[in-house]
Design an enzyme around this catalytic site. Structure first.
Site, PDB file in Angstrom:
ATOM      1  N   ASP A 254     -42.807  70.196   0.076  1.00  0.00           N
ATOM      2  CA  ASP A 254     -43.159  69.459   1.285  1.00  0.00           C
ATOM      3  C   ASP A 254     -42.863  70.279   2.540  1.00  0.00           C
ATOM      4  O   ASP A 254     -42.034  71.180   2.537  1.00  0.00           O
ATOM      5  CB  ASP A 254     -42.393  68.138   1.348  1.00  0.00           C
ATOM      6  CG  ASP A 254     -40.890  68.345   1.399  1.00  0.00           C
ATOM      7  OD1 ASP A 254     -40.395  69.223   0.671  1.00  0.00           O
ATOM      8  OD2 ASP A 254     -40.204  67.634   2.160  1.00  0.00           O
ATOM      9  N   GLU A 255     -43.550  69.949   3.597  1.00  0.00           N
ATOM     10  CA  GLU A 255     -43.292  70.456   4.949  1.00  0.00           C
ATOM     11  C   GLU A 255     -43.124  71.983   4.988  1.00  0.00           C
ATOM     12  O   GLU A 255     -42.265  72.502   5.694  1.00  0.00           O
ATOM     13  CB  GLU A 255     -42.070  69.750   5.537  1.00  0.00           C
ATOM     14  CG  GLU A 255     -42.294  68.252   5.701  1.00  0.00           C
ATOM     15  CD  GLU A 255     -41.058  67.500   6.136  1.00  0.00           C
ATOM     16  OE1 GLU A 255     -41.207  66.518   6.887  1.00  0.00           O
ATOM     17  OE2 GLU A 255     -39.944  67.850   5.717  1.00  0.00           O
TER      18      GLU A 255
END
Length: 490
Positions: free
Chosen positions: A296-297
């Site tokens: 993620d991210e």
């Protein structure tokens, strides 16, 4: 809690007395362990001996394996209470354990006390037949932003077990701290684990401590899902080893809360030596099915590099015999066959991103649903909540409960949904009391969404049952949020 699939009340209650035995016929060591666990739960408040015995005989609390009811599966159970005996039957030990949690909740809430209380200890007559809706019912604890001791993790495990949660996802690495000893890269823990958000001392689990967490979780029928977040959320690793950085310069340790600024050096071969070593050692410590690789991210990683990296990281997890899990951004790469994407989007997540996840599910990727504005337990309840964050919105108790995994993500096939997980991120949470204030009572809603049939769930009856759990939570020493949406009584 969670509401059972079927309850047929009737007949006089069963009473636990000073002469009640816990019978574990058949001599199974695992069933005896569950019987011993039950006796240890009940002894402090009742003051009774509750002898655990394999000897046959009438009466008592009976734990029996061997049910022929296939509908119970591996985790279901049947509990029958009559004046003469209380019997829990199941096809597998996990079902007996879940039946014990139901028995516990059928007793007065003072059963949770750690010293003797006045009886009687009666269980209403009738039969409960129960099995979970979903096989994956998880809770995630972020031990990276703030570190939590083995004792604190065990306390959370016991709380999860009461509500039939069966997965403990441990977020073991992030920008602010690396929390698991890796023999081949020792500075990850000793240096990368030496701080936390706000600049505290941090900490990490030795391999022996991590094994103890895994063992303890297994004794409560929870499977540990370890997460090593890659290729972003990696500043603790980058600070520990300069060679993991493209410029060969280690950044300083990080104690803030900004996300998306760190990345492993995707082109460098040493990166994949690191990934292989870490995932190999974590897999060797963790007997469960899943290995979570984050994803993620990763804003500091180009899309091309992200796709290339996730392909290699997934292959490594598969090499060590694990099913790959990743946050739903994994669907922006190429998920391997059998991969699981954990969806953490929320109402403001764009339609294109939702469609990408749904399309991946149509193509065979499995889903665990963790919508941030429903089951992120660190989201504030109201604007006045002193702890937590609010980037996904404010999440009161009804909002956390009033949704259905089957229909939540438009276009995703129902059969792709493995279940539900309630994460708790710890940027603002530093001890068990703070964890519990944010997790309870919303965790109970997530547990019920994962376990109970959709037809058995509705807010109006749930809030009454939730109120009835209040004294039990208090008896367990949990200072929960007393939502004004629920009539908690005096």
């Amino acid at each position: 809690m969670p509401v059972p699939a079927q309850v047929v009340p009737g007949g006089s209650p069963y009473a636990i007395t000073s002469t009640t035995p816990v019978r574990v016929p058949g001599g199974s060591a695992e069933v005896r362990r569950i019987g011993t666990y039950l006796a240890e739960l009940l002894r402090p408040a009742t003051g009774y001996a509750l002898l655990v015995t394999g000897r046959p005989g009438p009466g008592g609390i009976r734990l029996e394996l061997g049910s022929r009811d296939r509908s119970l599966g591996e985790e279901g159970y049947r509990l029958r209470s009559t004046p003469g005996a209380l019997t829990i039957t199941a096809r597998a030990p996990a079902g007996l354990f879940h039946g014990v949690q139901t028995l516990r909740q059928l007793l007065p809430d003072r059963i949770e006390a750690d010293s003797r209380r006045k009886g009687p200890w009666k269980v209403a007559g009738g039969t409960v037949t129960d099995a979970p809706r979903y096989g994956y019912r998880g809770a995630m604890l972020d031990v990276s932003r703030h570190f939590f001791s083995v004792a604190e993790v065990k306390r959370y495990i016991d709380q999860l077990a009461l509500y039939k949660v069966n997965k403990l996802h441990l977020h073991l690495s992030d920008d602010q701290g690396w929390r698991i000893a890796i023999d081949s890269w020792p500075r990850l823990a000793t240096y990368g684990g030496s701080t936390e958000v706000g600049g505290g001392p941090g900490g990490y689990y030795t391999k022996a401590q991590y094994r103890e967490i895994v063992r303890y979780a297994a004794s409560r029928y929870l499977e540990v899902v370890p997460e090593i977040d890659l290729p972003g959320h990696t500043n603790a690793a980058l600070a520990s080893y300069a060679e993991l950085n493209c410029d060969g310069v280690a950044p300083p340790l990080y104690t803030g809360t900004t996300v998306g600024f760190s990345s492993l050096c995707v082109p460098e071969p040493v990166t994949y030596d690191f990934v292989d070593d870490v995932l190999r050692e974590v897999a060797a410590l963790t007997p469960g099915k899943y290995l979570h690789i984050g994803g993620d991210e990763a804003h500091a990683t180009s899309h091309e590099d992200y796709v290339a990296f996730m392909a290699k990281a997934q292959a490594v997890a598969g090499k060590y015999g694990r099913t790959v899990m990743g946050w739903h951004q994994l669907t922006g790469a190429v998920p391997v066959k059998g991969a699981v994407a954990q969806y953490w989007g929320y109402d403001r997540t764009g339609a294109a991103e939702r469609k990408r996840v749904a399309d991946a599910a149509k193509g065979g990727t499995k889903l665990v649903l963790s919508p941030a504005d429903r089951v992120y337990l660190d989201m504030k309840y109201t604007k006045d909540t002193p702890l937590g964050l609010s980037w996904a919105g404010l999440v009161e108790v009804r909002r956390a409960y009033d949704w259905d995994p089957e229909t939540y993500l438009e276009g995703a096939p129902q059969e792709a949904v493995l279940g539900v997980e309630a994460p708790i991120w710890t940027e603002t949470l530093s001890n068990s009391t703070e964890i519990e204030k944010m997790a309870f009572p919303r965790l109970l809603g997530a547990a019920e969404i994962g376990w109970s049939p959709a037809a058995a769930r509705d807010w109006e009856t749930y809030k009454v049952r939730l109120a009835a759990q209040g004294p039990r939570l208090t008896g367990l020493g949990i200072d929960f949020y007393r939502s004004p949406q629920v009539d908690w009584g005096s």
